[in-house]
Design an enzyme around this catalytic site. Structure first.
Site: not given
Ligand code: AMP
Length: 395
Positions: A383, A331, A208, A211, A240, A90, A7, A179, A283
């Protein structure tokens, strides 16, 4: 087969070497500060992280350093490079050209290049990684796995914007979504774990992380998703803004004497929960600040959760129902409090959260009670494994 998953960013390169039989990562690592000075963090499975501070002037040298680390006598995990059967890359944007993963050849490289305009920060970096591997590992088959591909099944109602049609015609301005590897992986796992019939299923995936995006997956196919032409649209994210009134851009530009570029930087890097709270994009920091009484941190988390719930409502409408809702990414997998707040808006769906299950983490789990009309799940995303699987399937 052992698959190297790559990636590549503009100054970084993340990698995993995955054994496709056991589906376990043999080593994971990250090259940072490529073109600046260079640092390689390499962790063999079950071993200690090794930090190598050799210069990384470009991506070819970075790949060479990764291959040297993988075959190192002390912290390597393979004896020779011949053990690497394929490389999976990726690639962020496949435009309308790629609705699935492909084996990389010169034609594919040219087609990815044609999508550079749509993702100017990401695609050129992905191509640098592809070309570096091509030079250093000639003959090893390579596969491109696109972030956008899974969402190519969206119908026109979902992907067209309310803009003059000529912009779609001329520039292919439309919703693409991102995603995709994660939404595909997690929706399949959710169907399995919830015991649904793949061909007759309605799943909403909430990815979540820093991004964040949501997708509506009907009968295994993406029918809508919250990110758009770029990853800026949709949910409020770490930094963002997600959806805003587009007229805000002009308003701030006039009031603060800023250029479009300045405002794009604000929307991408200085907004989201970070900008709203003035505390952090993470978070965990927001939860701590909120506990200490920081009102802006509380508001940021509340607005974030409300937006997630609104999108879930929209996608229930888009699919005329929902069987399962899956939370994933940093998250989504870890923060039971945010999941609980989101679910508190979903009583109309007959959702009842199992508080005890919701407090657990680290594995695939159903977090609603047995009599809940819709199952809510936590599904850890992977991923890299999804890229390795696609790669093996194609080579
Ligand atoms: P990702 O982009 O998927 O790696 O997710 C990163 C984000 O997930 C971080 O910025 C945090 O906001 C969030 N996160 C990760 N671990 C936790 C945790 N234990 N509790 C709450 N949030 C977390």
């Amino acid at each position: 087969m052992k698959v190297l998953v790559v990636n590549c960013g503009s100054s970084s390169l993340k990698y995993q070497l995955i054994d496709s039989e056991t589906e376990k990562a043999l080593a994971v690592g990250l090259c940072e500060r490529i073109g600046i000075d260079g640092r390689l963090n390499h962790t063999p499975a079950g071993g200690e992280k090794v930090v190598i501070n050799d210069p990384l002037p470009n991506h070819e040298v970075a790949i060479q350093s990764v291959l040297a680390a993988l075959t190192d006598a002390n912290y390597g995990v393979i004896k020779s490079l011949d053990e690497i059967g394929a490389v999976g890359h990726r690639v962020v944007h496949g435009g309308e050209k790629f609705a699935s993963s492909v084996v990389i050849n010169d034609e594919v490289i040219a087609a990815i290049e044609e999508c550079n305009d749509l993702a100017p920060l990401h695609n050129p970096a992905n191509l640098i990684g592809i070309n570096a591997c091509k030079t250093i590992m000639p003959g090893v088959p390579m596969v491109a796995v696109f972030d956008t591909a899974f969402h190519q099944t969206m119908p026109k109602e979902a992907y067209l914007y309310g803009l003059p049609f000529e912009y779609y015609d001329k520039y292919k301005i439309r919703r693409y979504g991102f995603h995709g590897t994660s939404h595909s992986f997690v929706s399949k796992r959710a169907i399995d774990v919830a015991g649904l019939d793949a061909k007759n299923s309605k799943v909403i995936v909430c990815h979540l992380g820093n991004g964040a995006s949501i997708s509506a997956v009907k009968n295994g196919e993406s029918v809508d998703t919250s990110m758009g032409l770029t990853p800026l649209e949709g949910l409020i994210m770490g930094t963002r803004s997600g959806d805003i009134d587009p007229a805000i851009i002009e308003f701030i530009a006039h009031k603060e004497n800023k250029s479009i570029d300045d405002i794009m930087t604000i929307l991408n890097k200085k907004s989201g929960v970070q900008g709203m709270s003035g505390v952090s994009s993470d978070f965990r920091d927001l939860a701590k600040a909120a506990d200490e009484g920081n009102e802006h941190a509380k508001e940021a988390v509340a607005v974030f959760a409300y937006r997630v719930a609104k999108y879930i409502g929209a996608y229930v409408a888009a699919m005329n129902g929902v069987d399962a809702i899956a939370f994933t990414a940093g998250l989504g997998e870890n923060d039971g409090k945010v999941r609980k707040t989101v679910c508190s808006y979903l009583g109309y769906l007959g959702i009842t959260l199992d508080e005890e299950e919701n407090a657990k983490r680290g594995f695939e789990n159903i977090i609603t009670t047995k009599d809940s009309k819709v199952k809510v799940l936590v599904i850890p995303t992977n991923e890299e494994l999804a890229i390795a699987r696609e790669t093996v399937a194609l080579v």
